[in-house]
Structures are given as C-alpha cells and as structure tokens.
Motif scaffolding. Structure first.
Motif, mmCIF file in Angstrom:
data_model
loop_
_atom_site.group_PDB
_atom_site.id
_atom_site.type_symbol
_atom_site.label_atom_id
_atom_site.label_comp_id
_atom_site.label_asym_id
_atom_site.label_seq_id
_atom_site.Cartn_x
_atom_site.Cartn_y
_atom_site.Cartn_z
ATOM 1 N N PHE A 164 4.942 21.821 15.629
ATOM 2 C CA PHE A 164 5.538 20.483 15.735
ATOM 3 C C PHE A 164 6.996 20.490 16.195
ATOM 4 O O PHE A 164 7.639 19.437 16.188
ATOM 5 N N ALA A 165 7.529 21.649 16.616
ATOM 6 C CA ALA A 165 8.904 21.695 17.129
ATOM 7 C C ALA A 165 9.011 22.610 18.347
ATOM 8 O O ALA A 165 9.728 23.610 18.326
ATOM 9 N N PRO A 166 8.301 22.274 19.431
ATOM 10 C CA PRO A 166 8.482 23.065 20.657
ATOM 11 C C PRO A 166 9.860 22.810 21.268
ATOM 12 O O PRO A 166 10.249 21.661 21.484
ATOM 13 N N ILE A 167 10.604 23.895 21.504
ATOM 14 C CA ILE A 167 11.959 23.801 22.052
ATOM 15 C C ILE A 167 12.027 24.616 23.338
ATOM 16 O O ILE A 167 11.464 25.693 23.442
ATOM 17 N N GLY A 168 12.783 24.121 24.302
ATOM 18 C CA GLY A 168 12.982 24.848 25.540
ATOM 19 C C GLY A 168 12.607 23.990 26.748
ATOM 20 O O GLY A 168 12.406 22.790 26.629
ATOM 21 N N PRO A 169 12.539 24.599 27.926
ATOM 22 C CA PRO A 169 12.400 26.034 28.167
ATOM 23 C C PRO A 169 13.676 26.863 28.027
ATOM 24 O O PRO A 169 13.608 28.066 27.849
ATOM 25 N N TRP A 170 14.827 26.184 28.141
ATOM 26 C CA TRP A 170 16.083 26.924 28.161
ATOM 27 C C TRP A 170 17.070 26.357 27.152
ATOM 28 O O TRP A 170 16.964 25.225 26.710
ATOM 29 N N LEU A 171 18.057 27.171 26.813
ATOM 30 C CA LEU A 171 19.309 26.712 26.215
ATOM 31 C C LEU A 171 20.285 26.580 27.380
ATOM 32 O O LEU A 171 20.604 27.575 28.041
ATOM 33 N N VAL A 172 20.723 25.368 27.670
ATOM 34 C CA VAL A 172 21.628 25.113 28.796
ATOM 35 C C VAL A 172 23.030 24.911 28.245
ATOM 36 O O VAL A 172 23.257 24.037 27.402
ATOM 37 N N THR A 173 23.972 25.733 28.705
ATOM 38 C CA THR A 173 25.329 25.674 28.168
ATOM 39 C C THR A 173 26.015 24.365 28.552
ATOM 40 O O THR A 173 25.664 23.713 29.538
ATOM 41 N N THR A 174 27.002 24.016 27.750
ATOM 42 C CA THR A 174 27.626 22.694 27.857
ATOM 43 C C THR A 174 28.292 22.449 29.207
ATOM 44 O O THR A 174 28.366 21.306 29.661
ATOM 45 N N ASP A 175 28.773 23.510 29.859
ATOM 46 C CA ASP A 175 29.458 23.324 31.141
ATOM 47 C C ASP A 175 28.532 22.808 32.228
ATOM 48 O O ASP A 175 28.983 22.219 33.208
ATOM 49 N N GLU A 176 27.214 23.010 32.067
ATOM 50 C CA GLU A 176 26.256 22.535 33.061
ATOM 51 C C GLU A 176 25.833 21.089 32.829
ATOM 52 O O GLU A 176 25.217 20.480 33.699
#
Length: 284
Positions: free
Chosen positions: A178-190
């Motif tokens: 019940f908590a699919p996360i992703g595909p990426w962690l995108v850094t704040t600068d993007e």
C-alpha cells in the motif's frame, strides 16, 4: 539528480539515472541510499560523480523504493481543497496526520495486493517528501533544507478498514503493497518549488485524478515544520503530502480496485508508476 534502487526485493542496490536515462550502479561509493547518505550535502557529492565512470546496469531491472531504512511513513489527510470538497470535509486549521506501516513499502511497479476481506481498496496519487537530515523544531522558512528529495507515492487505502472498522486510519493505510514509492528520489535542485507540480492517475487507461500541488491547503514547508514541533524527523522518513480529487471513494457511485485492474500515476518531474492489481493469496 535522480537516485534509485534496483534489484530483487530486499536485495536492492543503490544507483543513479544518467542523462540518457540509463541506470548506473553506485555500490562502489555507498552501501545504500539510507541514513547519512541522504543528507543533502552527501547527495550533492554523489551527484558530482561522472555517470560514465559508474558501471552500467543492463536491461530493465525491478525498481525498489528509492530510499532504504525508512523509519516512519507519515500521511496527510484532506490536504487538497478539491479532495476535501469531494469528500464533504471542512478544511481544518491544522493538518490531519496519520501513519502507514513500513511493511506497506513496495517498488513503483510492484503489484497492488488487494488484502484479505477487502471491499474498498482505493488509489491516491501523491507527492512524497523524503527527509534527508535530522530535524526538530524547524521553522517554515528553513524546513525545505531538511529535504533529501521528492518522489511519487500511491497512498493506497482500504476505505472500509480506514473508516468503518474503528480506531485510526493506519488500519486502512498499511496493508502490504500500500505504499509504492518511486521510481526515483529526485533532488530538490531539479524540482524548484514543490508547490507547482502536476499530478495524475489513471485506472485501466481512464483518467481518474488530475491536480496540481498548488491546491494544497498546507504546503510542504509547513508540513515539515509542523511535524517537527511534535517529533524528530529522521533521514529516510517519508511524508505523503495528500491527494487531489478523483479518488474512487469520491465517485458516484464509488469505484474501487479489483484484481486485473492497472493503475498508472505520476508527478511532474518525478517519473511515473504502473501497478497491476492482484488478489491476496495465502502464499503472498
């Protein structure tokens, strides 16, 4: 930079996505994307590595959650004006906060498993905030300094468990998958401002949710600051920041997920997810 984790469940390896969209293994530089590695300064160091010097990952491996060592998953209820309106709820002066068990974590394209005895499994496309630095009593002005990055999360919810079985929301929010996360962690600068991102979700190709984070009642910075007044946020903690209108519960009549359905969702700049819905089995 886009960071990710790939490989079989429980044995994921850290990686980043190069400018051409290829996965590059980070195992020679970090054991995993967890703890101190998630600090914004450390992520900036990793982003400085030339991608072409990293091993290329062939094929299309399974993607896991883009962060390891998650301590707490926080959810924010009724945080979009449109969603509050469709449920008939009156916006409150402070956020509605609940939690999801970490056993609910799954990869962005892993199946959604309808839990045993479920009749009302629902979808919720949300912006996910991943904390990168230990944070306590932070003010709203500096709150975003604690963010490692952003991701997509589907806050899958069993509405009968959540609303009709007594107790707190956690019972309807925490089933496996019940908590699919992703595909990426995108850094704040993007990303720039997290308060101007489009969200969308489809079920079987039919558009169900369309929204923008500008519709949030409480901003990302406010949520981080608010939570930090009551508890200490740790690297790897996750905040699911609420969903726009268009959930199954809000349809007339309500529509819920069933085995065989396909859910697709995404957030601007953060990629997309695809989940096939399957029935619970004793061997699952």
């Amino acid at each position: 930079m886009k960071f990710l984790r790939y490989g079989p469940k429980g044995r994921e390896k850290p990686a980043l996505l190069d400018p051409e969209g290829h996965i590059r293994d980070l195992s020679n530089h970090v054991v995993d994307l967890r703890g101190d590695v998630l600090h914004p300064d450390r992520l900036r160091q990793l982003a400085g590595i030339r991608p072409e010097t990293l091993p290329l990952v062939e094929g299309t491996p399974r993607l896991g959650p883009p962060v390891a060592g998650v301590g707490t998953i926080f959810g924010i209820g009724l945080n979009y004006r449109s969603h509050a309106l469709e449920t008939g709820a009156k916006p409150q002066s402070e956020p509605l906060v609940f939690s999801k068990a970490v056993t609910a974590l799954s990869g962005p394209n892993d199946p959604i498993v309808i839990p045993r005895n479920s009749t009302k499994t629902d979808w919720e496309c949300e912006l996910c905030v991943i904390i990168g630095a230990k944070t306590q009593y932070v003010d709203e002005l500096h709150a975003l300094n604690a963010v490692a990055g952003y991701a997509v999360i589907n806050d899958v919810s069993e509405r009968e468990f959540q609303k009709e079985r007594g107790g707190q929301f956690i019972k309807g929010k925490s089933c496996d998958s019940f908590a699919p996360i992703g595909p990426w962690l995108v850094t704040t600068d993007e990303i720039g401002s997290p308060q101007d991102l489009d969200l969308w979700l489809k079920v079987n190709g039919s558009q169900r949710q369309t929204g923008n984070t500008s519709d949030m009642i409480f901003s990302v910075a406010f949520l981080i600051s608010h939570l930090s007044q009551f508890l200490t946020l740790m690297p790897g903690d996750v905040i699911a920041t609420g969903t726009p209108s268009g959930v199954g519960m809000g349809c007339t009549p309500p529509v819920y997920l069933k085995p065989g359905d396909v859910v697709e969702l995404g957030v601007e700049g953060l990629g997309k997810q695809r989940q096939e819905v399957v029935a619970w089995a004793a061997s699952a």
